[in-house]
Structures are given as structure tokens and as C-alpha cells.
Design an enzyme around this catalytic site. Structure first.
Site, mmCIF file in Angstrom:
data_model
loop_
_atom_site.group_PDB
_atom_site.id
_atom_site.type_symbol
_atom_site.label_atom_id
_atom_site.label_comp_id
_atom_site.label_asym_id
_atom_site.label_seq_id
_atom_site.Cartn_x
_atom_site.Cartn_y
_atom_site.Cartn_z
ATOM 1 N N LYS A 156 0.840 -1.198 0.000
ATOM 2 C CA LYS A 156 0.000 0.000 0.000
ATOM 3 C C LYS A 156 0.877 1.250 0.000
ATOM 4 O O LYS A 156 0.695 2.144 -0.797
ATOM 5 C CB LYS A 156 -0.915 -0.033 1.221
ATOM 6 N N GLU A 197 10.508 -4.601 4.672
ATOM 7 C CA GLU A 197 10.607 -5.992 4.236
ATOM 8 C C GLU A 197 10.319 -6.117 2.733
ATOM 9 O O GLU A 197 11.044 -6.779 1.984
ATOM 10 C CB GLU A 197 9.597 -6.873 4.995
ATOM 11 N N GLY A 237 -4.851 -1.874 5.164
ATOM 12 C CA GLY A 237 -4.039 -2.993 4.674
ATOM 13 C C GLY A 237 -4.680 -4.343 4.940
ATOM 14 O O GLY A 237 -4.769 -5.196 4.052
ATOM 15 N N ARG A 238 -5.157 -4.551 6.159
ATOM 16 C CA ARG A 238 -5.714 -5.872 6.511
ATOM 17 C C ARG A 238 -7.122 -6.079 5.962
ATOM 18 O O ARG A 238 -7.718 -7.129 6.177
ATOM 19 C CB ARG A 238 -5.660 -6.072 8.029
ATOM 20 N N GLU A 275 -4.641 -6.869 14.849
ATOM 21 C CA GLU A 275 -4.160 -5.543 14.471
ATOM 22 C C GLU A 275 -5.301 -4.532 14.560
ATOM 23 O O GLU A 275 -5.082 -3.341 14.760
ATOM 24 C CB GLU A 275 -3.556 -5.567 13.049
ATOM 25 N N HIS A 312 -4.952 -33.482 17.752
ATOM 26 C CA HIS A 312 -3.827 -34.284 18.231
ATOM 27 C C HIS A 312 -2.687 -33.404 18.727
ATOM 28 O O HIS A 312 -1.553 -33.862 18.856
ATOM 29 C CB HIS A 312 -3.349 -35.212 17.114
ATOM 30 N N LYS A 336 9.216 -0.609 14.175
ATOM 31 C CA LYS A 336 9.720 -0.245 12.839
ATOM 32 C C LYS A 336 10.750 0.865 12.955
ATOM 33 O O LYS A 336 11.815 0.817 12.336
ATOM 34 C CB LYS A 336 8.567 0.304 11.973
#
Ligand code: F6P
Length: 548
Positions: free
Chosen positions: A209, A215, A270-271, A356, A387, A512
Site C-alpha cells: 500500500k 521488508e 491494509g488488513r 491488528e 492431536h 519499525k
């Protein structure tokens, strides 16, 4: 001075508190015994999804009080404000309009006096044209070969949605295409994901965005180096790189032709962006028609949320039930347990969406909350979880509300013995788990089996562990869209009740910024003046010594 948080003083909250003190211990066994029709009554449907909420520790009165809380906290008005494009993301001064991304052509959604729906469809149409040309083999790479590999580079909301949905909808994907998703700044991620790919046949989608995320920028630049090492000509970038972003200037600076950029808008968080151009990799996999089906499912749930009375409104019911456990029972986590291998990334996706959004402790008015907000979200597909961690859910000391998700039909029918299928085995586990969690097994029942009384307590299941069961016909793009929108709106309802801004994410900033300061300290030739605390200084020195 900000006004103190008001939530716990509301009449509805006070009524719930008193109600919890009076009835919170009631066992699901008794609730079912007192109302033989409970399972037939306490369910709701919408957008192709069926929700059984009868195995929750609620009476009709609890539900009335929880819905009163939703009303007193203005959930309906807040929902309408969001859908109308009001700037409800107050800390960033933005509208919150992911619902406009799936509005049908011809709808009107106004932002700052402009109808944004034509803009949304203009981008969707461009994406469809581009995706069609890659899928058909008409879009050729620099050396004239069709592009068979798609590498999406992005992180957080620019990665988790496409990864999750690609896995979920693999059945519908063009199998000749190989999709890879690179997110981690750890070079291992990129190295392993491109190791067996031929650059001549690879399309890289840089999804960000902001187009500033450390990253993603590092991975995009290394992917460019990887491509150019093989193709040896800067001009190749234009044939092999496209961008998805709101930041045209940074895209241009990176060297990607802005004609090959697919945009979105600051009113898409973003999410909440997987149904914007951020979904380009997914559209390449499942095709434009599949992607439009996904959007139709989102929209169907949006309409359900907008128009259905609170009593039968799926996101509202799931939202208030979550508040009941989070704020009155003190439950700290929610387990998401999809009984479908294709939904293997669903809980990871919901972690960002929920945590978030609602991992906040300051109210919209600036006060510190004196109540709990967003829960920890976790889980993995059944039956594997059974399990691994279900022991703790059944017999541990923590109350963990669970969402079970299952389908009537599998996309991979496979017989086992006796006319049954793998899918029958899978679904038997869904029903068995929710039954066991609700009703448990009493000491009397254990002793009646002749178990040594000294060992019997180990075999007792207290039960009274609450679950939702969400069912649908089978996993289609449309159902996946509805399912995601259901959780988006559940998160919204809870944020509205908790009076927090579900649409900013300041909590990721500090790390950040500090990482940005530490990066040059790791690489500088001279011993830098480390101005951190003694622990951080020592850790940095340790790394510098080894790195040298
Ligand atoms: O994790 C913080 C965050 O801002 C997320 O909200 C977002 O999804 C992610 O980083 C990626 O941001 P971008 O798409 O701008 O690279």
C-alpha cells in the site's frame, strides 16, 4: 483531559455484569435439558453460512442483554457511518470503505463528494485484462516466453489475504501457474521461493500500500537483482514486474512502469485490502470470474450485516458472544478451527485482521480502557489440532471459546470403507468435538464404565466449553468471501462496543522506527555509539562481533 472510558458504566453493561454473577456458572447440560429445542432455535443464516450458536453459555436473557449492549454502544449507527464513508478512522482522518471494493457496478459510495465505485471497477477491469493476458499466455516475458510463475512480494495485509485465499481456492486455480508468496525480510524466504523458478517465466508482483515497507522493499529489490542476473537488461523489469500500491511516485522510482501499476485508495486498510488490487495474485490464479464471485460473496455478507435485525445478524451475534466471554468470563483467546485443509491459512489471516484491528487500549475519546479488548486469535485446521492442543481446550484450566468451520461437501471426495468418505470422518469430528466440549463426561459416567476410582478424575470432562459452528455447502469463492466479510464485521462490532479505533495500527510503528535506527549500527565499519539500554547494546555488540 480525555473523558474516562464510559463502557462499564452503561446500563446494559451493568445489567450484563449482574446477569453474569447470577447465571455465569450455568452448565450447557442444564440449558439443553431445560429447552429440548435449543439447537433448533439458536441458529442464524446469511450469505450461504449457517451459524449454530446454541452451544454458547447464554440464555435468551443473556442474548437480549448483549444485544442491548450493542444498541447502547451505537453499533448500528457506527456501522451506517462506516458504510456511508464517514471518516471513522479518526486517528488517521480516513474513511473505512473496504465494503466499496465489492459494491456492484452501478452502486454509489461517496467519499469526499466522489462516487468511488466506478474507480473500483476501473481497476478491477484493468486487473482482469492483465490477468487474462497472463493466464492465456499472451503476456510474454522479456525473452518471449509466457509467464508461468507468479511471485507476490508483500507483507501483512499485502500478503496474508492473498496467501490464505490462494490456498483456500486452489481447487479453482489454473494449475499450470505456480504461485509463491514472499513476505519475510529473512532472505531465506525469497531464496527458497525462487530457487526452482526460471526468471524468464516469472512475474513479480510487488504489493505494498505504502511502497515503503522495509521488508517488501528489500525483497523487491533482491528479486529485481535475481531477475536481472539472469536477463541482464534493465528493460526486462517492465515485462516481469508489476506493482499494487497507492503510491505511484515510489512505484515509478523503483523502476516499475506505472502503466503496470494497479492502484487502490487510502480508505482501504491494509488488513482489509485483499479484495482490492492486492488480490491480483489471487485473480491470476482463479481468474477474473472467480475473483468476481469472491467479491459477490463479500457483498452478500455486507448486505446481511447492513440490513438484518441484530437478533439474526451473524457478525453481530458472533461479536457480542465474543464480548460475553472476553469481558465477563475473562477468556483471553479464541481458537479458529476450520475443518477443511484448504483453510490452512485462515487463522493466520484472522490473526492480523482481529489483533491488528482490536489490539488497542485507548478509546476513541482518548481514555485508557478499564476493560479488556481484542482477544488472542489462534488455531489450525482440524483434525490436526485435535492431536496437538485440544487436550488443553477440553481439560485445561483456561476457557477457550472456539469457532468450528465445516462444509457439507468436500472438493476432493474420497471413499473409505462402508460407503463412507474421508469427508464423513472429518465432519464426524466437528460434531463430536463440539458435543464433547459442551457436555463433557461426568464422574458418574466414568465410574459407571468400571474405571478405577483413583484414576477416574483424569477421565472426567467438565464440559461447558463454548463453541460456534459455522457451516456451508462447500468451499467456493463466493462462500470464502462471505466468511471473510463475516469476520471483518465481527471485528467491527467488537471494536464499536469497546469504543476503540479498529482501523489504525500505531502499535506496529515503534518497532519499525527502532529497527530503522539499528540497521546502520549493525553494518557500520566503526564501533557505533550505541545509545540503547545495556541489554540491547550488548545484543547488538554480540551480533556485530559475530558478523565481522
Ligand atoms: O503491519 C503493519 C502494516 O502497516 C499492515 O497494516 C499492513 O498490512 C502491512 O504493514 C504492510 O503494509 P504495506 O502494504 O504498506 O507494505
Amino acid at each position: 483531559m480525555s473523558k474516562p472510558a464510559a463502557l462499564t458504566h452503561l446500563p446494559a453493561w451493568q445489567a450484563l455484569k449482574a446477569h453474569f454473577e447470577a447465571t455465569g456458572h450455568t452448565h450447557l447440560r442444564d440449558l439443553f435439558a431445560a429447552d429440548p429445542q435449543r439447537g433448533e432455535r439458536l441458529n442464524a443464516q446469511g450469505a450461504g453460512l449457517y451459524l449454530d450458536y446454541s452451544k454458547h453459555r447464554v440464555t435468551d436473557e443473556t442474548l437480549t442483554l448483549l444485544l442491548n449492549l450493542a444498541r447502547e454502544t451505537g453499533v448500528e449507527a457506527k456501522r451506517d457511518a462506516m458504510l456511508a464513508g464517514e471518516k471513522i478512522n479518526v486517528t488517521e482522518g480516513r474513511a473505512v470503505l473496504h465494503t466499496a471494493l465489492r459494491a456492484p457496478r452501478g452502486a454509489t459510495v461517496m467519499v469526499d463528494g466522489r462516487n468511488v465505485v466506478p474507480d473500483v471497477h476501473e481497476v478491477l477491469d484493468r486487473m482482469a485484462t492483465f490477468a487474462g493476458s497472463v493466464r492465456d499466455g499472451q503476456w510474454l516475458g522479456f525473452t518471449g516466453r509466457p509467464l508461468r510463475n507468479i511471485v507476490n512480494i508483500g507483507i501483512g495485509g499485502s500478503d496474508l489475504g492473498p496467501v490464505m485465499a490462494y490456498e483456500a481456492l486452489k481447487h479453482y486455480a489454473q494449475r499450470g501457474l505456480t504461485l509463491r508468496f514472499v513476505s519475510n525480510v529473512d532472505g531465506t524466504d525469497l531464496a527458497e521461493k525462487v530457487r526452482d523458478l526460471n526468471p524468464e517465466e516469472t512475474l513479480v508482483i510487488v504489493s505494498s500500500k505504502t511502497f515503503t515497507t522495509q521488508e517488501t522493499m528489500a525483497n523487491a529489490s533482491s528479486a529485481r537483482t535475481w531477475l536481472l542476473a539472469a536477463l541482464g537488461d534493465e528493460a526486462a523489469v517492465a515485462r516481469h514486474f508489476v506493482a499494487v500500491s497507492t503510491n505511484a511516485e515510489a512505484v515509478g522510482k523503483f523502476g516499475i512502469d506505472t502503466a503496470n501499476m494497479f492502484g487502490f485508495w487510502d480508505w482501504v486498510g491494509g488488513r482489509y485490502s485483499m479484495d482490492s488490487a492486492i488480490g491480483l495474485s489471487l485473480m491470476l490464479a482463479i481468474g477474473p470470474d472467480g475473483f468476481r464471485e469472491l467479491l459477490a460473496g463479500f457483498h452478500e455478507m455486507d448486505e446481511h450485516f447492513r440490513t438484518t435485525p441484530l437478533e439474526a445478524n451473524l457478525p453481530v451475534l458472533m461479536g457480542v458472544l465474543g464480548v460475553w466471554y472476553n469481558n465477563f468470563f475473562g477468556a483471553e483467546t479464541v481458537a479458529i478451527l476450520p475443518y477443511d485443509q484448504y483453510l490452512s491459512h485462515f487463522s493466520a489471516y484472522l490473526q492480523q485482521l482481529d489483533m491488528e484491528s482490536n489490539g488497542k487500549h485507548i478509546t476513541l475519546g482518548g481514555a485508557v480502557t478499564d476493560y479488556q479488548t481484542g482477544p488472542v486469535i489462534w488455531g489450525q485446521p482440524g483434525t490436526n489440532g485435535q492431536h496437538a492442543f485440544y487436550q488443553l481446550i477440553h481439560q485445561g484450566t483456561k476457557l477457550i471459546p472456539c469457532d468450528f468451520i465445516g462444509f457439507a461437501h468436500t472438493l476432493n471426495p474420497m471413499p473409505v470403507q462402508g460407503g463412507l468418505t474421508h469427508h464423513d470422518l472429518l465432519m464426524a469430528n466437528v460434531f463430536a468435538q463440539t458435543e464433547a466440549l459442551a457436555f463433557g463426561k461426568t464422574l458418574d459416567a466414568v465410574l459407571a464404565e468400571g474405571i478405577d476410582p483413583a484414576l477416574a478424575p483424569h477421565r472426567v470432562f467438565d464440559g461447558n466449553r463454548p463453541t460456534s459452528t459455522l457451516l456451508a455447502d462447500h468451499l467456493t469463492p463466493r462462500i470464502l468471501g462471505a466468511l471473510i466479510a463475516l469476520y471483518e464485521h465481527k471485528v467491527f462490532v467488537q471494536g464499536a462496543i469497546w469504543d476503540i479505533n479498529s482501523f489504525d495500527q500505531w502499535g506496529v510503528e515503534l518497532g519499525k522506527v527502532l529497527a530503522g535506527k539499528i540497521v546502520p549500527e549493525l553494518g557500520s565499519a566503526e564501533e557505533p555509539q550505541l545509545a540503547h539500554d545495556s541489554s540491547t547494546n550488548t545484543l547488538i555488540r554480540w551480533y556485530r562481533e559475530k558478523r565481522a
